[in-house]
Motif scaffolding. Structure first.
Motif, PDB file in Angstrom:
ATOM      1  N   GLN A   1       0.801  -1.257   0.159  1.00 50.08           N
ATOM      2  CA  GLN A   1       0.255   0.271   0.410  1.00 50.08           C
ATOM      3  C   GLN A   1       0.846   1.388  -0.304  1.00 50.08           C
ATOM      4  O   GLN A   1       0.559   2.421  -0.570  1.00 50.08           O
ATOM      5  N   ARG A   2       1.681   1.657   1.252  1.00 51.94           N
ATOM      6  CA  ARG A   2       2.533   2.627   0.917  1.00 51.94           C
ATOM      7  C   ARG A   2       3.368   2.563   0.225  1.00 51.94           C
ATOM      8  O   ARG A   2       3.338   4.512  -0.878  1.00 51.94           O
ATOM      9  N   GLU A   3       4.364   2.003  -0.753  1.00 53.54           N
ATOM     10  CA  GLU A   3       5.132   2.057  -1.947  1.00 53.54           C
ATOM     11  C   GLU A   3       4.081   2.585  -3.063  1.00 53.54           C
ATOM     12  O   GLU A   3       4.239   3.170  -3.714  1.00 53.54           O
ATOM     13  N   ILE A   4       2.298   1.900  -3.123  1.00 53.78           N
ATOM     14  CA  ILE A   4       2.136   2.133  -4.776  1.00 53.78           C
ATOM     15  C   ILE A   4       2.187   3.408  -4.614  1.00 53.78           C
ATOM     16  O   ILE A   4       1.793   4.643  -5.399  1.00 53.78           O
ATOM     17  N   VAL A   5       1.164   3.801  -3.016  1.00 54.17           N
ATOM     18  CA  VAL A   5       0.724   5.308  -3.056  1.00 54.17           C
ATOM     19  C   VAL A   5       2.014   6.278  -3.142  1.00 54.17           C
ATOM     20  O   VAL A   5       1.164   7.365  -4.071  1.00 54.17           O
ATOM     21  N   ALA A   6       3.189   6.372  -2.888  1.00 54.05           N
ATOM     22  CA  ALA A   6       4.203   7.071  -2.486  1.00 54.05           C
ATOM     23  C   ALA A   6       4.584   6.806  -4.139  1.00 54.05           C
ATOM     24  O   ALA A   6       4.532   8.363  -4.483  1.00 54.05           O
ATOM     25  N   ARG A   7       4.462   6.443  -4.992  1.00 49.96           N
ATOM     26  CA  ARG A   7       5.386   6.132  -6.123  1.00 49.96           C
ATOM     27  C   ARG A   7       4.187   6.126  -7.731  1.00 49.96           C
ATOM     28  O   ARG A   7       4.548   6.616  -8.921  1.00 49.96           O
ATOM     29  N   THR A   8       3.179   6.342  -7.227  1.00 56.42           N
ATOM     30  CA  THR A   8       2.047   6.380  -7.627  1.00 56.42           C
ATOM     31  C   THR A   8       0.811   7.601  -7.958  1.00 56.42           C
ATOM     32  O   THR A   8       0.465   7.842  -8.728  1.00 56.42           O
ATOM     33  N   GLY A   9       0.836   7.898  -6.703  1.00 55.11           N
ATOM     34  CA  GLY A   9      -0.014   8.965  -6.764  1.00 55.11           C
ATOM     35  C   GLY A   9      -1.398   8.283  -6.433  1.00 55.11           C
ATOM     36  O   GLY A   9      -2.237   9.547  -6.003  1.00 55.11           O
ATOM     37  N   LEU A  10      -1.800   7.124  -6.347  1.00 60.79           N
ATOM     38  CA  LEU A  10      -2.700   6.666  -6.544  1.00 60.79           C
ATOM     39  C   LEU A  10      -3.401   7.062  -4.691  1.00 60.79           C
ATOM     40  O   LEU A  10      -3.152   6.622  -4.619  1.00 60.79           O
ATOM     41  N   GLN A  11      -4.971   7.348  -5.132  1.00 59.22           N
ATOM     42  CA  GLN A  11      -5.814   7.417  -3.589  1.00 59.22           C
ATOM     43  C   GLN A  11      -5.267   6.624  -3.295  1.00 59.22           C
ATOM     44  O   GLN A  11      -5.398   5.261  -3.281  1.00 59.22           O
ATOM     45  N   ASP A  12      -5.156   6.762  -1.698  1.00 58.92           N
ATOM     46  CA  ASP A  12      -4.918   5.429  -0.621  1.00 58.92           C
ATOM     47  C   ASP A  12      -5.684   4.942   0.054  1.00 58.92           C
ATOM     48  O   ASP A  12      -7.030   6.033   0.625  1.00 58.92           O
ATOM     49  N   ASP A  13      -6.712   3.731  -0.020  1.00 55.91           N
ATOM     50  CA  ASP A  13      -7.599   3.587   0.702  1.00 55.91           C
ATOM     51  C   ASP A  13      -7.044   2.357   1.977  1.00 55.91           C
ATOM     52  O   ASP A  13      -8.327   1.832   1.963  1.00 55.91           O
ATOM     53  N   ARG A  14      -6.292   1.891   1.912  1.00 58.16           N
ATOM     54  CA  ARG A  14      -5.473   1.588   3.041  1.00 58.16           C
ATOM     55  C   ARG A  14      -5.771   0.572   3.026  1.00 58.16           C
ATOM     56  O   ARG A  14      -6.336  -0.091   2.324  1.00 58.16           O
ATOM     57  N   SER A  15      -5.397  -0.684   3.967  1.00 58.51           N
ATOM     58  CA  SER A  15      -5.023  -1.951   4.293  1.00 58.51           C
ATOM     59  C   SER A  15      -5.973  -2.417   5.276  1.00 58.51           C
ATOM     60  O   SER A  15      -6.480  -1.586   6.377  1.00 58.51           O
ATOM     61  N   HIS A  16      -6.974  -3.979   4.925  1.00 60.33           N
ATOM     62  CA  HIS A  16      -7.838  -3.698   5.697  1.00 60.33           C
ATOM     63  C   HIS A  16      -7.941  -5.373   6.513  1.00 60.33           C
ATOM     64  O   HIS A  16      -7.299  -6.223   4.846  1.00 60.33           O
ATOM     65  N   PRO A  17      -8.397  -6.395   7.345  1.00 60.95           N
ATOM     66  CA  PRO A  17      -8.525  -7.390   7.399  1.00 60.95           C
ATOM     67  C   PRO A  17      -9.123  -7.735   7.089  1.00 60.95           C
ATOM     68  O   PRO A  17     -10.159  -7.170   6.754  1.00 60.95           O
ATOM     69  N   CYS A  18      -9.215  -9.355   6.707  1.00 56.64           N
ATOM     70  CA  CYS A  18     -10.474 -10.037   6.041  1.00 56.64           C
ATOM     71  C   CYS A  18     -10.752 -11.100   5.794  1.00 56.64           C
ATOM     72  O   CYS A  18      -9.641 -11.814   6.459  1.00 56.64           O
ATOM     73  N   SER A  19     -11.270 -12.310   5.182  1.00 57.06           N
ATOM     74  CA  SER A  19     -11.885 -13.152   5.594  1.00 57.06           C
ATOM     75  C   SER A  19     -11.915 -13.398   4.184  1.00 57.06           C
ATOM     76  O   SER A  19     -12.926 -14.964   4.167  1.00 57.06           O
ATOM     77  N   TYR A  20     -11.157 -13.121   3.318  1.00 59.61           N
ATOM     78  CA  TYR A  20     -11.335 -13.977   1.935  1.00 59.61           C
ATOM     79  C   TYR A  20     -11.000 -14.736   1.486  1.00 59.61           C
ATOM     80  O   TYR A  20      -9.993 -14.961   2.363  1.00 59.61           O
ATOM     81  N   ASP A  21     -11.361 -15.982   0.382  1.00 65.33           N
ATOM     82  CA  ASP A  21     -10.486 -17.709   0.741  1.00 65.33           C
ATOM     83  C   ASP A  21      -9.671 -17.089   0.250  1.00 65.33           C
ATOM     84  O   ASP A  21      -8.421 -17.960   0.978  1.00 65.33           O
ATOM     85  N   PRO A  22      -9.229 -16.322  -1.123  1.00 57.18           N
ATOM     86  CA  PRO A  22      -7.838 -15.984  -1.427  1.00 57.18           C
ATOM     87  C   PRO A  22      -6.649 -15.726   0.292  1.00 57.18           C
ATOM     88  O   PRO A  22      -5.524 -16.385  -0.301  1.00 57.18           O
ATOM     89  N   VAL A  23      -7.165 -15.474   1.032  1.00 56.80           N
ATOM     90  CA  VAL A  23      -6.145 -14.895   1.734  1.00 56.80           C
ATOM     91  C   VAL A  23      -6.174 -16.075   2.967  1.00 56.80           C
ATOM     92  O   VAL A  23      -5.027 -16.265   3.773  1.00 56.80           O
ATOM     93  N   ARG A  24      -7.388 -16.729   2.972  1.00 54.99           N
ATOM     94  CA  ARG A  24      -8.294 -17.578   4.529  1.00 54.99           C
ATOM     95  C   ARG A  24      -7.364 -18.614   4.852  1.00 54.99           C
ATOM     96  O   ARG A  24      -7.519 -19.599   5.481  1.00 54.99           O
ATOM     97  N   LEU A  25      -7.655 -19.076   3.042  1.00 50.42           N
ATOM     98  CA  LEU A  25      -7.237 -20.691   2.695  1.00 50.42           C
ATOM     99  C   LEU A  25      -5.645 -20.898   2.366  1.00 50.42           C
ATOM    100  O   LEU A  25      -5.054 -22.110   2.830  1.00 50.42           O
ATOM    101  N   THR A  26      -4.867 -19.975   2.067  1.00 53.24           N
ATOM    102  CA  THR A  26      -3.532 -20.488   2.201  1.00 53.24           C
ATOM    103  C   THR A  26      -2.709 -20.841   3.763  1.00 53.24           C
ATOM    104  O   THR A  26      -3.331 -19.625   4.815  1.00 53.24           O
TER     105      THR A  26
END
Length: 387
Positions: free
Chosen positions: A297-322
């Motif tokens: 999040q920090r690197e992309i926002v700093a280098r591209t100027g995209l709006q920072d929508d921050r980092s969030h915890p979640c329980s989506y399967d791609p991150v929960r099941l690995t």
């Protein structure tokens, strides 16, 4: 409590506010069981998905780290199915071909983490690691170590109380693995998981094209410094979440990064966001995944100027099941002309890929070794030679 939740999970269509369906009473009962809806008298139309039900669904989704859109799709249905079980409701054991899932499994795993006996994530899935931990628990309790959590084990657990604490072994092991891995990216295995939605956004840009292109660019950069990279799909292919997770596990990946895009009915919505696995229980948190998400999040926002929508915890399967650190990177909103225009530009996609490379490198450095936006490609190449 016998409810036909499989019908809800396998309905093949989402349920949302305004729907009239025979599965709505099942949904209402599941929400009551999960504590998301008061057990009051049924509405005049039991089969109607009313505003009260919509609010309850959104509250449940928010509590479980799901997208709080009020739509009951497969992820929400499975979460509701798991929420109906309390520890002690059923006997837990390893079943071939179809592992048991639910809040009762999570509660057992959490209890074993607190006792210092479970070194895996609290993912609510009764797999081989959970069975191994359960056998160790049973031996410590003087019970037959049969790996079956039935009445004798429930009774012994209840008698233990909650005063004994051993810490989160999985978090300690994950953090230690990164600390011992060295600063070089050479030899590390990274699985890149590009999204595959081919629905055109603003200007005709699609997630499938953008995500795959950035994944290829990042793969080239990682390979150039000695990392081993695997993509989960080919350009014109799509695979299930389960197959993506299985591929990451089979590759024994050090990291998994999923790349997706967002959409919103309001075209003003824009920005980049990252997601990592996090829940409300002990052991339901990927500490390394969180750090990687924050660094991306920090690197992309700093280098591209995209709006920072921050980092969030979640329980989506791609991150929960690995079982390795995994993050989801939402690259921007294709419904926003500005985001879509930038993602449609090849030079901008190259900048995003380079930003991601620096974030991955910073994961293996000490906390203060490099400030956001200061690493250069020559730095990464120098670290790669430190084997």
């Amino acid at each position: 409590m016998d409810m036909p939740t499989s019908l809800l999970a396998a309905a093949g269509r989402p349920l949302r506010a305004g729907d009239t369906d025979e599965l709505v009473p099942v949904l209402r009962a599941l929400l009551i069981r999960a504590g998301a809806l008061p057990p009051e008298s049924p509405p005049a139309d039991e089969s109607g998905f009313d505003t009260g039900l919509d609010a309850a669904v959104r509250g449940f989704q928010q509590d479980r780290g799901l997208v709080a859109d009020g739509v009951v799709g497969p992820q929400t249905a499975l979460a509701l199915d798991g929420a109906r079980w309390r520890l002690g409701d059923r006997t837990l054991l390893l079943t071939a071909g179809h592992w048991m899932r639910g809040d009762d499994v999570s509660a057992l795993q959490e209890r074993m983490v607190v006792l210092g006996l479970h070194a895996g994530p609290v993912d609510g899935i009764f797999g081989p690691a959970t069975e191994t931990s359960l056998r160790e628990l049973q031996r410590g309790l003087g019970l037959p170590a049969d790996g079956i959590c039935g009445r004798p084990t429930f009774t012994a657990l209840g008698a233990l109380g909650r005063s004994v604490s051993g810490g989160d072994a999985w978090a300690l092991r994950s953090r230690g693995s990164v600390a011992m891995a060295g600063v070089s990216l050479s030899g590390k295995t990274v699985v890149l998981d590009p999204g595959s939605d081919r629905t055109p956004g603003s200007g005709g840009v699609t997630e499938a094209a953008v995500a795959y292109d950035i994944a290829l660019r990042l793969a080239d950069r990682l390979s150039a410094v000695g990392a081993r990279v695997k993509l989960t799909r080919r350009p014109d292919e799509d695979i299930s979440t389960e197959d993506r997770v299985a591929l990451a596990e089979s590759e024994k990946a050090d990291l998994v990064i999923s790349l997706v895009t967002e959409r919103h009915a309001n075209p003003v919505a824009s920005g980049v966001a990252t997601f990592y696995w996090g829940g409300g229980r002990v052991g339901q948190h990927s500490e390394v995944g969180q750090r990687l998400a924050v660094l991306l999040q920090r690197e992309i926002v700093a280098r591209t100027g995209l709006q920072d929508d921050r980092s969030h915890p979640c329980s989506y399967d791609p991150v929960r099941l690995t079982h390795m650190p995994a993050v989801i990177l939402a690259l921007g909103y294709l419904s926003n002309p500005g985001d879509a225009g930038r993602l449609g530009d090849a030079d901008f996609r190259a900048l995003v890929a380079e930003s991601m490379l620096f974030a991955v490198q910073r994961l293996y450095l000490a906390e203060n070794d490099a400030e956001t936006g200061t690493l250069k490609l020559s730095d990464v190449q120098a670290f790669a030679r430190q084997r």
